[in-house]
Design a protein around this motif. Structure first.
Motif, PDB file in Angstrom:
ATOM      1  N   UNK A 154     -50.955  32.422 -41.278  1.00  0.00           N
ATOM      2  CA  UNK A 154     -52.369  32.215 -40.941  1.00  0.00           C
ATOM      3  C   UNK A 154     -53.182  33.470 -41.277  1.00  0.00           C
ATOM      4  N   UNK A 155     -52.587  34.654 -41.046  1.00  0.00           N
ATOM      5  CA  UNK A 155     -53.256  35.918 -41.397  1.00  0.00           C
ATOM      6  C   UNK A 155     -53.505  35.970 -42.904  1.00  0.00           C
ATOM      7  N   UNK A 156     -52.498  35.554 -43.675  1.00  0.00           N
ATOM      8  CA  UNK A 156     -52.603  35.588 -45.133  1.00  0.00           C
ATOM      9  C   UNK A 156     -53.671  34.613 -45.618  1.00  0.00           C
ATOM     10  N   UNK A 157     -53.694  33.421 -45.037  1.00  0.00           N
ATOM     11  CA  UNK A 157     -54.695  32.424 -45.424  1.00  0.00           C
ATOM     12  C   UNK A 157     -56.108  32.915 -45.107  1.00  0.00           C
ATOM     13  N   UNK A 158     -56.265  33.522 -43.940  1.00  0.00           N
ATOM     14  CA  UNK A 158     -57.584  34.018 -43.526  1.00  0.00           C
ATOM     15  C   UNK A 158     -58.063  35.119 -44.466  1.00  0.00           C
ATOM     16  N   UNK A 213     -49.604  32.539 -55.492  1.00  0.00           N
ATOM     17  CA  UNK A 213     -49.375  33.613 -56.456  1.00  0.00           C
ATOM     18  C   UNK A 213     -49.646  34.994 -55.864  1.00  0.00           C
ATOM     19  N   UNK A 214     -50.559  35.078 -54.908  1.00  0.00           N
ATOM     20  CA  UNK A 214     -50.969  36.391 -54.389  1.00  0.00           C
ATOM     21  C   UNK A 214     -50.571  36.604 -52.934  1.00  0.00           C
ATOM     22  N   UNK A 215     -49.855  35.648 -52.362  1.00  0.00           N
ATOM     23  CA  UNK A 215     -49.511  35.742 -50.934  1.00  0.00           C
ATOM     24  C   UNK A 215     -48.749  37.024 -50.597  1.00  0.00           C
ATOM     25  N   UNK A 216     -47.770  37.379 -51.433  1.00  0.00           N
ATOM     26  CA  UNK A 216     -46.973  38.577 -51.140  1.00  0.00           C
ATOM     27  C   UNK A 216     -47.810  39.839 -51.236  1.00  0.00           C
ATOM     28  N   UNK A 217     -48.739  39.878 -52.207  1.00  0.00           N
ATOM     29  CA  UNK A 217     -49.621  41.031 -52.353  1.00  0.00           C
ATOM     30  C   UNK A 217     -50.560  41.143 -51.149  1.00  0.00           C
TER      31      UNK A 217
END
Length: 210
Positions: free
Chosen positions: A144-148, A170-174
């Motif tokens: 949820x933090x990543x999506x926000x 594609x950028x979630x890990x970054x």
């Protein structure tokens, strides 16, 4: 008219030499538990361990106090520091100063050599590894933090500068790495304050004053 690197180094070394002569570096500035912290401890840590001579004395003192507190708090749990790890740290110092001669001259102003610096390097690395281990357990990043972050920060930034907006997958890990770094600053401050509360700390003098 150009000034050679050697001339600049000489000028810096001369300035530091005059500073050390003017300041009573063996002056105690704080006490934590039964251990005293001197101005010399702060200057050495700031120069060779933290590698940031511009660090304000008060902040450098707080870091030294935290390092001492960690060694007292976790004396039986501190990670061992291998020869290769210490050597990599010293190689980093050498790269910073450019030449072995310059580094040795700098160390000599503090009555140090690479050999005499080694125990301090090992103490610092053990502290830093323990700090990283503790903070790693305290920092949590949810999807949820990543999506926000993707919606509120990444996407608007890309659009503002006309850059392609890549898919979240594609950028979630970054993004996760970015969030962890931001949270780490906050958690580290909280952790420092927490561990220092465990010990009686007495301020004896202002480290920024002669």
């Amino acid at each position: 008219m150009s000034i050679s690197r050697s001339a600049i180094c000489f000028s810096l070394l001369l300035g530091l030499s005059l500073f050390l002569e003017a300041y009573p570096v063996n002056r105690a500035v704080a006490k934590i538990g039964e251990s005293y912290i001197t101005l010399y401890d702060i200057l050495v840590a700031r120069e060779f361990l933290f590698q940031d001579p511009s660090l304000p004395p008060a902040e450098a003192l707080e870091r030294v106090l935290t390092m001492k507190a960690v060694h007292m708090e976790y004396k039986n749990e501190l990670p061992s520091v291998g020869e290769d790890v210490a050597l990599r740290f010293e190689e980093g110092l050498l790269r910073k100063y450019g030449e072995l001669k310059v580094l040795e001259e700098r160390l000599s102003l503090f009555n140090l050599s690479l050999k005499r610096l080694r125990p301090l390097v090992e103490e610092y690395i053990a502290y830093d590894l323990m700090k990283e281990n503790i903070l790693l357990k305290r920092i949590e990043v949810s999807f949820a933090d990543i999506e926000e972050y993707y919606a509120s920060t990444y996407t608007p930034y890309q659009k503002k500068f006309g850059l392609p907006v890549r898919h979240l997958a594609e950028v979630a890990s970054l993004i996760e790495t970015k969030i962890r770094l931001e949270k780490k600053k906050e958690k580290e401050r909280e952790w420092r304050e927490e561990i220092l509360r465990h010990y009686k700390i007495v301020s004896l003098s202002d480290p920024s004053q002669p």
